[in-house]
Design a protein around this motif. Structure first.
Motif, mmCIF file in Angstrom:
data_model
loop_
_atom_site.group_PDB
_atom_site.id
_atom_site.type_symbol
_atom_site.label_atom_id
_atom_site.label_comp_id
_atom_site.label_asym_id
_atom_site.label_seq_id
_atom_site.Cartn_x
_atom_site.Cartn_y
_atom_site.Cartn_z
ATOM 1 N N PRO A 1 0.809 -1.229 0.000
ATOM 2 C CA PRO A 1 0.000 0.000 0.000
ATOM 3 C C PRO A 1 0.839 1.275 0.000
ATOM 4 O O PRO A 1 0.432 2.281 -0.573
ATOM 5 C CB PRO A 1 -0.819 -0.122 1.290
ATOM 6 N N SER A 2 2.004 1.249 0.655
ATOM 7 C CA SER A 2 2.856 2.440 0.680
ATOM 8 C C SER A 2 3.337 2.805 -0.718
ATOM 9 O O SER A 2 3.348 3.982 -1.094
ATOM 10 C CB SER A 2 4.056 2.192 1.606
ATOM 11 N N THR A 3 3.733 1.803 -1.498
ATOM 12 C CA THR A 3 4.156 2.067 -2.874
ATOM 13 C C THR A 3 2.985 2.568 -3.709
ATOM 14 O O THR A 3 3.137 3.482 -4.536
ATOM 15 C CB THR A 3 4.719 0.780 -3.503
ATOM 16 N N ILE B 1 6.801 3.551 3.389
ATOM 17 C CA ILE B 1 7.760 2.540 2.928
ATOM 18 C C ILE B 1 8.841 2.305 3.976
ATOM 19 O O ILE B 1 9.200 1.163 4.292
ATOM 20 C CB ILE B 1 8.389 2.978 1.582
ATOM 21 N N VAL B 2 9.374 3.408 4.555
ATOM 22 C CA VAL B 2 10.421 3.290 5.577
ATOM 23 C C VAL B 2 9.883 2.556 6.802
ATOM 24 O O VAL B 2 10.550 1.664 7.358
ATOM 25 C CB VAL B 2 10.952 4.692 5.963
ATOM 26 N N LYS C 1 14.279 -1.879 18.912
ATOM 27 C CA LYS C 1 13.049 -1.546 18.209
ATOM 28 C C LYS C 1 13.212 -0.230 17.466
ATOM 29 O O LYS C 1 13.597 0.772 18.072
ATOM 30 C CB LYS C 1 11.893 -1.446 19.206
ATOM 31 N N ALA C 2 12.938 -0.242 16.164
ATOM 32 C CA ALA C 2 13.079 0.969 15.366
ATOM 33 C C ALA C 2 11.892 1.883 15.614
ATOM 34 O O ALA C 2 10.764 1.431 15.739
ATOM 35 C CB ALA C 2 13.166 0.613 13.887
ATOM 36 N N PRO C 3 12.152 3.205 15.719
ATOM 37 C CA PRO C 3 11.037 4.118 15.938
ATOM 38 C C PRO C 3 10.171 4.256 14.710
ATOM 39 O O PRO C 3 10.645 4.149 13.587
ATOM 40 C CB PRO C 3 11.751 5.448 16.257
ATOM 41 N N VAL C 4 8.901 4.519 14.931
ATOM 42 C CA VAL C 4 7.955 4.754 13.835
ATOM 43 C C VAL C 4 7.853 6.236 13.592
ATOM 44 O O VAL C 4 7.648 7.006 14.516
ATOM 45 C CB VAL C 4 6.572 4.168 14.178
ATOM 46 N N LEU C 5 8.006 6.647 12.349
ATOM 47 C CA LEU C 5 7.959 8.083 12.010
ATOM 48 C C LEU C 5 6.542 8.604 12.087
ATOM 49 O O LEU C 5 5.620 7.918 11.763
ATOM 50 C CB LEU C 5 8.515 8.291 10.589
#
Length: 329
Positions: free
Chosen positions: A259-261, A308-309, A325-329
């Motif tokens: 969906p992001s693309t 996408i990121v 854990k990677a942060p969510v933008l």
């Protein structure tokens, strides 16, 4: 034995020949929806009549497909009792969003109406926070500010731009486009609320049913119905076909691509409509309006890139080697 297992795993990981076919179908979707906007400007009949003809053609396709998927009871067509009110609201918001967009194209240029219609990409997170209590990040607020700045540059209200020429007709179209974006945002939130409770064709069935009743009532009350000439009938058929195939191509694209693309490619509608408007309709928007459209376009692109990121970071979190854990933008 080990080499055979390795060779089998590499074959299974080998990318498919049609891996990115969804991008192609999304490009076709952009072309169909852009043609829809341009044709709505060219056609001389009213906005409600355009919408009515479109949903009538959609009915010819939706009902047989819905029946083909198997109907075992009333709930299969109307949905479970506890979400029917939500489905009806989704039908009203979707039909009113389509009607106000056609009115926007009638009063303003197609490029500007399409640009403002993309306000929904920043309105959905804001309304999601207010209605569904979803998280709202600082970037959402920044993107919303940039997008609204773009709308202001397109509208050029006299109290901010005294030197701008007053164009009541254009301002009316812009207000209709804003209303279309707001109503479209509510449609997305209602679809999110419905979730996977029903077959995806059921909300489409409600949309076409409500639109059929609503547009017919508007035509009867306003008395704006007029018999189109043969050329206009051809344009109406093209609008209906572009709307239907755009929906089909979008569904295929969502099944084969992230969906992001899809959201990033979808913003190409702004560019396509503006180019067609300038090259074929010979309608050059004011410079400030072009700058405003570029701001909205860039915001939509940035939102798609952020998705996408975040998707890549989410996939990275699911790998066993990840410990942070990677942060969510």
């Amino acid at each position: 034995m080990l080499s055979e297992k390795v060779s089998k795993s590499t074959k299974s990981q080998k990318p498919s020949k049609y891996q990115h076919i969804g991008i192609f179908f999304m490009l076709l979707t952009c072309v169909c929806y852009s043609a829809n906007s341009i044709l709505a400007k060219v056609i001389v009949v009213g906005a409600a009549q355009i919408g009515l003809f479109r949903v009538c053609v959609m009915y010819l396709f939706v009902i047989p497909v819905l029946l083909r998927h198997g109907v075992h009871g009333v709930d299969d067509v109307l949905g479970p009792t506890h979400i029917r009110k939500i489905l009806i609201l989704r039908g009203f918001s979707g039909s009113l969003s389509g009607l106000t967009f056609y009115l926007a194209v009638k009063h303003a240029s197609p490029g500007l109406a399409t640009s403002i219609a993309f306000l929904d990409v920043v309105l959905v997170p804001i309304f999601g926070r207010i209605i569904l209590k979803e998280a709202l990040t600082p970037l959402d607020i920044v993107f919303a500010g940039v997008t609204f700045s773009g709308v202001v540059l397109i509208a050029r209200p006299p109290f901010l731009f005294p030197s701008a020429e007053g164009d009541t007709e254009n301002l009316t179209g812009i207000l209709y486009a804003i209303a279309s974006a707001v109503l479209g945002s509510f449609s997305y939130l209602l679809l999110r609320k419905i979730g996977n409770c029903v077959n995806p064709l059921v909300p489409t069935f409600y949309f076409t049913s409500v639109s059929l009743v609503l547009y017919s009532a508007i035509i009867v009350v306003t008395g704006e119905f007029e018999f189109p000439c043969l050329t206009q009938v051809g344009y109406l058929c093209l609008i209906a076909l572009c709307g239907f195939f755009g929906m089909i191509f979008l569904t295929i694209a969502l099944h084969t691509e992230r969906p992001s693309t899809i959201s990033v490619i979808n913003t190409l509608q702004i560019v396509i409509v503006l180019l067609v408007q300038i090259l074929f309709l010979h309608d050059m928007p004011p410079k400030l309006s072009i700058v405003g459209s570029c701001l909205i376009f860039s915001t939509s692109i940035c939102l798609g890139i952020r998705k996408i990121v975040n998707e890549r970071r989410s996939r990275a979190q699911n790998t066993p080697t990840d410990s942070v854990k990677a942060p969510v933008l």
